[in-house]
Design an enzyme around this catalytic site. Structure first.
Site, PDB file in Angstrom:
ATOM      1  N   ARG A  28      11.072  -0.363  32.286  1.00  0.00           N
ATOM      2  CA  ARG A  28       9.831  -0.761  31.625  1.00  0.00           C
ATOM      3  C   ARG A  28       8.882  -1.441  32.620  1.00  0.00           C
ATOM      4  NH1 ARG A  28      10.250  -3.960  26.013  1.00  0.00           N
ATOM      5  NH2 ARG A  28      10.116  -5.887  27.187  1.00  0.00           N
ATOM      6  N   ARG A  73      12.383 -16.910  16.443  1.00  0.00           N
ATOM      7  CA  ARG A  73      13.251 -16.890  17.625  1.00  0.00           C
ATOM      8  C   ARG A  73      14.001 -18.201  17.789  1.00  0.00           C
ATOM      9  NH1 ARG A  73       9.874 -12.835  20.387  1.00  0.00           N
ATOM     10  NH2 ARG A  73      10.922 -12.180  22.289  1.00  0.00           N
ATOM     11  N   ARG A 102       4.417  -4.698  32.575  1.00  0.00           N
ATOM     12  CA  ARG A 102       4.264  -5.970  31.852  1.00  0.00           C
ATOM     13  C   ARG A 102       4.561  -7.115  32.822  1.00  0.00           C
ATOM     14  NH1 ARG A 102       7.082  -6.289  25.951  1.00  0.00           N
ATOM     15  NH2 ARG A 102       7.691  -8.299  26.812  1.00  0.00           N
ATOM     16  N   ARG A 126      14.631 -14.694  29.804  1.00  0.00           N
ATOM     17  CA  ARG A 126      14.408 -14.359  28.386  1.00  0.00           C
ATOM     18  C   ARG A 126      15.736 -14.021  27.698  1.00  0.00           C
ATOM     19  NH1 ARG A 126      10.602 -10.140  27.065  1.00  0.00           N
ATOM     20  NH2 ARG A 126      10.972  -9.121  29.040  1.00  0.00           N
ATOM     21  N   LYS A 138      13.533  -3.241  20.461  1.00  0.00           N
ATOM     22  CA  LYS A 138      13.074  -3.835  19.212  1.00  0.00           C
ATOM     23  C   LYS A 138      11.675  -3.347  18.812  1.00  0.00           C
ATOM     24  CE  LYS A 138      12.593  -8.180  20.027  1.00  0.00           C
ATOM     25  NZ  LYS A 138      11.184  -8.476  19.748  1.00  0.00           N
TER      26      LYS A 138
HETATM   27  P1  ADP Z   1      10.806  -9.041  24.051  1.00  0.00           P
HETATM   28  O1  ADP Z   1      11.292  -8.552  22.764  1.00  0.00           O
HETATM   29  O2  ADP Z   1      10.773  -7.998  25.105  1.00  0.00           O
HETATM   30  O3  ADP Z   1      11.486 -10.302  24.482  1.00  0.00           O
HETATM   31  P2  ADP Z   1       8.250  -9.792  22.793  1.00  0.00           P
HETATM   32  O4  ADP Z   1       7.155  -8.813  22.921  1.00  0.00           O
HETATM   33  O5  ADP Z   1       8.883  -9.945  21.462  1.00  0.00           O
HETATM   34  O6  ADP Z   1       9.281  -9.477  23.954  1.00  0.00           O
HETATM   35  O7  ADP Z   1       7.696 -11.257  23.250  1.00  0.00           O
HETATM   36  C1  ADP Z   1       7.083 -11.449  24.495  1.00  0.00           C
HETATM   37  C2  ADP Z   1       6.820 -12.932  24.735  1.00  0.00           C
HETATM   38  O8  ADP Z   1       5.956 -13.462  23.718  1.00  0.00           O
HETATM   39  C3  ADP Z   1       8.062 -13.843  24.680  1.00  0.00           C
HETATM   40  O9  ADP Z   1       8.785 -13.831  25.883  1.00  0.00           O
HETATM   41  C4  ADP Z   1       7.403 -15.192  24.397  1.00  0.00           C
HETATM   42  O10 ADP Z   1       6.780 -15.724  25.549  1.00  0.00           O
HETATM   43  C5  ADP Z   1       6.305 -14.814  23.412  1.00  0.00           C
HETATM   44  N1  ADP Z   1       6.787 -14.858  22.004  1.00  0.00           N
HETATM   45  C6  ADP Z   1       6.869 -13.813  21.141  1.00  0.00           C
HETATM   46  N2  ADP Z   1       7.361 -14.216  19.957  1.00  0.00           N
HETATM   47  C7  ADP Z   1       7.626 -15.531  20.061  1.00  0.00           C
HETATM   48  C8  ADP Z   1       8.173 -16.505  19.190  1.00  0.00           C
HETATM   49  N3  ADP Z   1       8.583 -16.192  17.951  1.00  0.00           N
HETATM   50  N4  ADP Z   1       8.311 -17.780  19.656  1.00  0.00           N
HETATM   51  C9  ADP Z   1       7.922 -18.108  20.892  1.00  0.00           C
HETATM   52  N5  ADP Z   1       7.411 -17.242  21.788  1.00  0.00           N
HETATM   53  C10 ADP Z   1       7.244 -15.960  21.375  1.00  0.00           C
END
Ligand code: ADP
Length: 197
Positions: free
Chosen positions: A128, A89, A134, A145, A14
Site C-alpha cells: 500500500r 479504537r 499514504r 499502529r 478493513k
Molecule cells: P488503518 O485502518 O489503516 O489503521 P484508518 O484509516 O482507520 O487506518 O486510520 C488512519 C489514522 O486516522 C489512524 O492511524 C489515526 O491517526 C486516525 N484515526 C482514525 N480513527 C481514529 C480513532 N477512532 N481514534 C483515534 N484516531 C483515529
C-alpha cells in the site's frame, strides 16, 4: 436498520471490506480515517489539528474523534443504519459510542472483526505504501499502529465479544472471498434468535 461496525488491525483490509459490506447491507460506510484524511488534505481546522497524529501513527485525541463521530451520526443518511470503520479504537471511545447511540434509542447490531497474521499485515502495508503513498504507511509507523491496535483496540474487541455481538472473520487471502465470508457470517448472525439485551 442495520448498525454495524468493522474492526481490525492496520492492513487487515478493513476499509475495502467496509465499502463492500456497506453496499451489500445498504448503509453508508463511515470511516474516521477517511474523514480525517479528507480534512487534512483540505487543511480544515480539524485537519490541521489531526495531521501530526495521522502522520506519526498515533491516535487522534478522543475529544476530537468523539466530536467528529457525534456530528456524523446526527446526519440524515445514517438514521436507519451505518457501517462504522475505524471507530471506536479505545475503551473510552466505545463507551462514548454506546452513549451516542443510546441517546437516539439505538444500539449496535453486530461488530465484524477482521483477523490476519502480522506477517500478512506487514506485507500488505508495504504494498500500500508503494501504491497509494499514504504518509502513515512507512514500516515504522505501521508497527506503531499495529502495536497500538494490540494494546488499545483489542480491549474494544473483547467488550463486544462479551456482549455477544462479535462476528470474527478470517481476513487472510483473496479480498473478494473475504467479503463473501463476512457477508455470510453477518447475515447468519443477524438471523439467529438472541435473548433480549
Ligand atoms: P488503518 O485502518 O489503516 O489503521 P484508518 O484509516 O482507520 O487506518 O486510520 C488512519 C489514522 O486516522 C489512524 O492511524 C489515526 O491517526 C486516525 N484515526 C482514525 N480513527 C481514529 C480513532 N477512532 N481514534 C483515534 N484516531 C483515529
Amino acid at each position: 436498520m442495520t448498525r454495524l461496525l468493522i474492526i481490525g488491525p492496520p492492513g487487515s483490509g478493513k476499509g475495502t471490506q467496509a465499502e463492500h459490506l456497506a453496499r451489500h447491507f445498504g448503509v453508508p460506510a463511515v470511516s474516521t480515517g477517511d474523514i480525517f484524511r479528507s480534512n487534512v488534505s483540505r487543511q480544515t481546522e480539524l485537519g490541521n489539528q489531526a495531521a501530526d497524529y495521522l502522520d506519526g501513527g498515533h491516535f487522534v485525541p478522543d475529544h476530537l474523534t468523539n466530536a467528529l463521530v457525534q456530528d456524523r451520526l446526527l446526519e440524515h443518511d445514517v438514521r436507519h443504519g451505518f457501517l462504522l470503520d475505524g471507530y471506536p479504537r479505545t475503551a473510552p471511545q466505545a463507551t462514548e459510542l454506546d452513549n451516542m447511540l443510546a441517546a437516539q434509542g439505538h444500539a449496535l447490531d453486530a461488530v465484524i472483526e477482521l483477523q490476519a497474521p502480522d506477517a500478512e499485515l506487514e506485507e500488505r502495508m508495504r504494498r500500500r505504501a508503494l501504491e497509494q503513498g499514504r504518509t502513515d504507511d512507512t514500516i515504522d509507523v505501521f508497527r506503531r499502529r499495529l502495536d497500538l491496535y494490540r494494546r488499545e483496540t483489542h480491549e474494544v474487541v473483547s467488550v463486544y465479544a462479551g456482549r455477544g455481538i462479535l462476528v470474527s472473520v478470517n481476513g487472510s487471502g483473496d479480498p473478494g472471498a473475504i467479503t463473501g465470508l463476512a457477508i455470510a457470517a453477518v447475515e447468519q448472525f443477524l438471523a439467529a434468535p438472541r435473548p433480549p439485551s
